[in-house]
Design a protein around this motif. Structure first.
Motif, mmCIF file in Angstrom:
data_model
loop_
_atom_site.group_PDB
_atom_site.id
_atom_site.type_symbol
_atom_site.label_atom_id
_atom_site.label_comp_id
_atom_site.label_asym_id
_atom_site.label_seq_id
_atom_site.Cartn_x
_atom_site.Cartn_y
_atom_site.Cartn_z
ATOM 1 N N ALA A 1 -3.111 -18.622 -1.830
ATOM 2 C CA ALA A 1 -2.719 -18.114 -0.508
ATOM 3 C C ALA A 1 -1.525 -17.169 -0.613
ATOM 4 O O ALA A 1 -1.477 -16.136 0.072
ATOM 5 C CB ALA A 1 -2.406 -19.276 0.427
ATOM 6 N N ALA A 2 -0.575 -17.502 -1.467
ATOM 7 C CA ALA A 2 0.585 -16.630 -1.655
ATOM 8 C C ALA A 2 0.155 -15.284 -2.247
ATOM 9 O O ALA A 2 0.647 -14.230 -1.829
ATOM 10 C CB ALA A 2 1.614 -17.309 -2.555
ATOM 11 N N ALA A 3 -0.779 -15.318 -3.191
ATOM 12 C CA ALA A 3 -1.271 -14.074 -3.789
ATOM 13 C C ALA A 3 -2.051 -13.243 -2.771
ATOM 14 O O ALA A 3 -1.922 -12.017 -2.738
ATOM 15 C CB ALA A 3 -2.134 -14.372 -5.013
ATOM 16 N N VAL A 4 -2.833 -13.912 -1.929
ATOM 17 C CA VAL A 4 -3.556 -13.196 -0.869
ATOM 18 C C VAL A 4 -2.561 -12.528 0.075
ATOM 19 O O VAL A 4 -2.717 -11.362 0.428
ATOM 20 C CB VAL A 4 -4.519 -14.130 -0.097
ATOM 21 C CG1 VAL A 4 -5.019 -13.468 1.175
ATOM 22 C CG2 VAL A 4 -5.697 -14.538 -0.973
ATOM 23 N N ALA A 5 -1.518 -13.256 0.461
ATOM 24 C CA ALA A 5 -0.515 -12.694 1.369
ATOM 25 C C ALA A 5 0.195 -11.497 0.731
ATOM 26 O O ALA A 5 0.427 -10.479 1.391
ATOM 27 C CB ALA A 5 0.494 -13.769 1.764
ATOM 28 N N LEU B 1 -9.692 -12.606 -4.130
ATOM 29 C CA LEU B 1 -8.767 -12.056 -5.124
ATOM 30 C C LEU B 1 -9.523 -11.513 -6.328
ATOM 31 O O LEU B 1 -9.201 -10.432 -6.837
ATOM 32 C CB LEU B 1 -7.759 -13.131 -5.554
ATOM 33 C CG LEU B 1 -6.737 -13.531 -4.501
ATOM 34 C CD1 LEU B 1 -5.997 -14.790 -4.926
ATOM 35 C CD2 LEU B 1 -5.756 -12.391 -4.222
ATOM 36 N N TYR B 2 -10.514 -12.254 -6.778
ATOM 37 C CA TYR B 2 -11.307 -11.818 -7.926
ATOM 38 C C TYR B 2 -11.944 -10.454 -7.642
ATOM 39 O O TYR B 2 -11.860 -9.538 -8.467
ATOM 40 C CB TYR B 2 -12.387 -12.854 -8.254
ATOM 41 C CG TYR B 2 -13.315 -12.386 -9.338
ATOM 42 C CD1 TYR B 2 -12.953 -12.482 -10.678
ATOM 43 C CD2 TYR B 2 -14.541 -11.805 -9.021
ATOM 44 C CE1 TYR B 2 -13.794 -12.022 -11.684
ATOM 45 C CE2 TYR B 2 -15.387 -11.346 -10.018
ATOM 46 C CZ TYR B 2 -15.007 -11.453 -11.348
ATOM 47 O OH TYR B 2 -15.838 -10.984 -12.333
ATOM 48 N N TYR B 3 -12.586 -10.327 -6.488
ATOM 49 C CA TYR B 3 -13.249 -9.062 -6.172
ATOM 50 C C TYR B 3 -12.242 -7.933 -5.978
ATOM 51 O O TYR B 3 -12.506 -6.792 -6.365
ATOM 52 C CB TYR B 3 -14.158 -9.223 -4.953
ATOM 53 C CG TYR B 3 -15.347 -10.116 -5.236
ATOM 54 C CD1 TYR B 3 -16.175 -9.883 -6.328
ATOM 55 C CD2 TYR B 3 -15.638 -11.205 -4.421
ATOM 56 C CE1 TYR B 3 -17.269 -10.706 -6.600
ATOM 57 C CE2 TYR B 3 -16.727 -12.032 -4.682
ATOM 58 C CZ TYR B 3 -17.537 -11.781 -5.780
ATOM 59 O OH TYR B 3 -18.606 -12.595 -6.053
ATOM 60 N N ALA B 4 -11.091 -8.224 -5.411
ATOM 61 C CA ALA B 4 -10.050 -7.195 -5.256
ATOM 62 C C ALA B 4 -9.519 -6.754 -6.618
ATOM 63 O O ALA B 4 -9.276 -5.561 -6.838
ATOM 64 C CB ALA B 4 -8.909 -7.728 -4.389
ATOM 65 N N ALA B 5 -9.338 -7.705 -7.524
ATOM 66 C CA ALA B 5 -8.811 -7.381 -8.853
ATOM 67 C C ALA B 5 -9.769 -6.507 -9.644
ATOM 68 O O ALA B 5 -9.349 -5.724 -10.498
ATOM 69 C CB ALA B 5 -8.506 -8.657 -9.629
ATOM 70 N N ILE C 1 -2.574 -10.904 -8.742
ATOM 71 C CA ILE C 1 -3.869 -11.585 -8.607
ATOM 72 C C ILE C 1 -4.222 -12.342 -9.885
ATOM 73 O O ILE C 1 -4.594 -13.519 -9.844
ATOM 74 C CB ILE C 1 -4.971 -10.575 -8.237
ATOM 75 C CG1 ILE C 1 -4.753 -10.069 -6.807
ATOM 76 C CG2 ILE C 1 -6.361 -11.183 -8.415
ATOM 77 C CD1 ILE C 1 -5.602 -8.867 -6.426
ATOM 78 N N PHE C 2 -4.095 -11.689 -11.030
ATOM 79 C CA PHE C 2 -4.453 -12.355 -12.281
ATOM 80 C C PHE C 2 -3.514 -13.527 -12.578
ATOM 81 O O PHE C 2 -3.933 -14.519 -13.171
ATOM 82 C CB PHE C 2 -4.519 -11.367 -13.442
ATOM 83 C CG PHE C 2 -5.717 -10.456 -13.375
ATOM 84 C CD1 PHE C 2 -6.996 -10.964 -13.152
ATOM 85 C CD2 PHE C 2 -5.585 -9.090 -13.551
ATOM 86 C CE1 PHE C 2 -8.105 -10.136 -13.084
ATOM 87 C CE2 PHE C 2 -6.688 -8.253 -13.496
ATOM 88 C CZ PHE C 2 -7.951 -8.771 -13.261
#
Length: 114
Positions: free
Chosen positions: A87-91, A39-43, A56-57
């Motif tokens: 996990a919810a944020a990844v989904a 998530l960090y790298y995607a953000a 993500i944040f």
């Protein structure tokens, strides 16, 4: 006092994220840190849309926020709420998590846990 999603998201900072990750890496374990790092790298990718960065944040803000539903110091279950939020944020943002984000996360974990 219940905090809103925006207030939790406001808790996010790069310093807070890396501080928690570095201080609690062994306790949190790879299963919690891998989605956090993805998530960090995607953000931090310019291609990730604003709505996904907000999600993500919010999740990363919850991860680093010192007051959890389940305190992180609780044995065995301390990071289960963090993992659920991550996990919810990844989904929710999966379409914006690129292979390069996953590879960076895995490389970081290999550095820390090898």
């Amino acid at each position: 006092m219940k905090m809103s999603e925006n207030q939790i998201g406001d808790q996010y900072s790069d310093e807070g994220f890396w501080g928690k990750v570095k201080n609690y890496a062994k306790a949190a374990g790879e299963s919690v840190l891998e989605p956090a790092l993805k998530l960090y790298y995607a953000a931090n990718d310019g291609d990730t849309p604003a709505w996904a960065k907000t999600t993500i944040f919010g999740a990363l803000g919850y991860f680093i926020f010192p007051i959890d539903v389940i305190p992180d110091i609780a044995p065995v279950v301390g990071y289960t709420d963090d993992l659920g939020v991550l996990a919810a944020a990844v989904a929710a943002t999966a379409v914006h998590i690129k292979n390069e984000h996953t590879e960076k996360a895995k490389a970081t974990l290999t550095q820390w846990f090898s």
